[in-house]
Design an enzyme around this catalytic site. Structure first.
Site: not given
Length: 232
Positions: A7, A9, A51, A56, A149, A154
């Site tokens: 995963d 970010e 945002e 995260h 997150h 994740d």
């Protein structure tokens, strides 16, 4: 088969305008986690939009002293090797991974290595919710630590979801192989995770004794036209 569940970010949604800031990878062999992971934060060399930070929690201050992707690319490529790469909404993660690889002059990861759990989930459960949170709830995967997150967390959650999406841990399949190989009942029980709770008992004799037969004959002799006599 070795697979890598991963995963990422990022600072946003568009590779090029946005950059990867974190990657987490989990090694699986035969759909079982080996315990080997790879995790790294990257300095994106650009400001973090509010945002994205809200998703995260990775701020400009936190990422300021982290390595550039180019400084860590060798160890990342060594970890993932040539294994299939599993991700949720995988085209998003592949897009950022390949952009970062191109930027530092490395060969992109071939899209044929992509396994998308979002596609698997939509195929298996059409019309249902397919977010990672929703799939964790569906399959009983504990996500209590997922406040925001995080790439490694994740990826670890997704590894468990991936197992369920591809059939779960079907112990019975391995038991058939054990039986064909001539394994003992004790070995088969051990493979299933079962522990005998008491010793095996030999079958008890069940044929009537001569005394029991004599008592039965005396009993039916008192009956009018007993069924047993007609059958005999």
């Amino acid at each position: 088969m070795r697979e890598i569940v991963f995963d990422t970010e990022t600072t946003g949604l568009s590779p090029g305008n946005d950059r990867m800031v974190e990657i987490g990878c989990v090694e699986m062999i035969g759909r079982v986690e080996t315990g080997r992971t790879y995790h790294c934060y990257f300095n994106p060399q650009r400001a973090m939009p509010s945002e994205a930070e809200a998703v995260h929690g990775l701020s400009d201050a936190f990422l300021a002293d982290k390595a550039l992707f180019a400084d860590k690319v060798e160890e990342l490529l060594e970890f993932i090797g040539d294994s299939p790469l599993v991700a949720h909404n995988a085209s998003f993660d592949f897009g950022f991974l390949n952009y970062e690889l191109r930027t530092c002059g490395r060969t992109e990861v071939c899209m044929t290595r992509m396994v998308d759990t979002l596609v698997l989930a939509r195929s298996r459960h059409p019309g249902a919710k397919h977010s990672l949170d929703a799939l964790c709830t569906r399959f009983g995967v504990d996500r209590s630590q997922r406040v925001k997150h995080g790439a490694l967390l994740d990826a670890q959650l997704l590894a468990q979801v991936y197992v369920e999406l591809t059939g779960g841990r079907q112990i019975g399949l391995s038991l058939a192989a054990e039986q064909q190989a001539g394994a003992s009942p004790q070995a088969i029980a051990a493979a299933a995770g079962a522990t005998p709770t008491r010793p095996r008992r030999e079958p008890r004799p069940h044929a009537p004794s001569e005394e029991e037969l004599s008592r039965h004959r005396a009993f039916i002799a008192k009956m009018d036209d007993p069924l047993w006599e007609r059958v005999a």
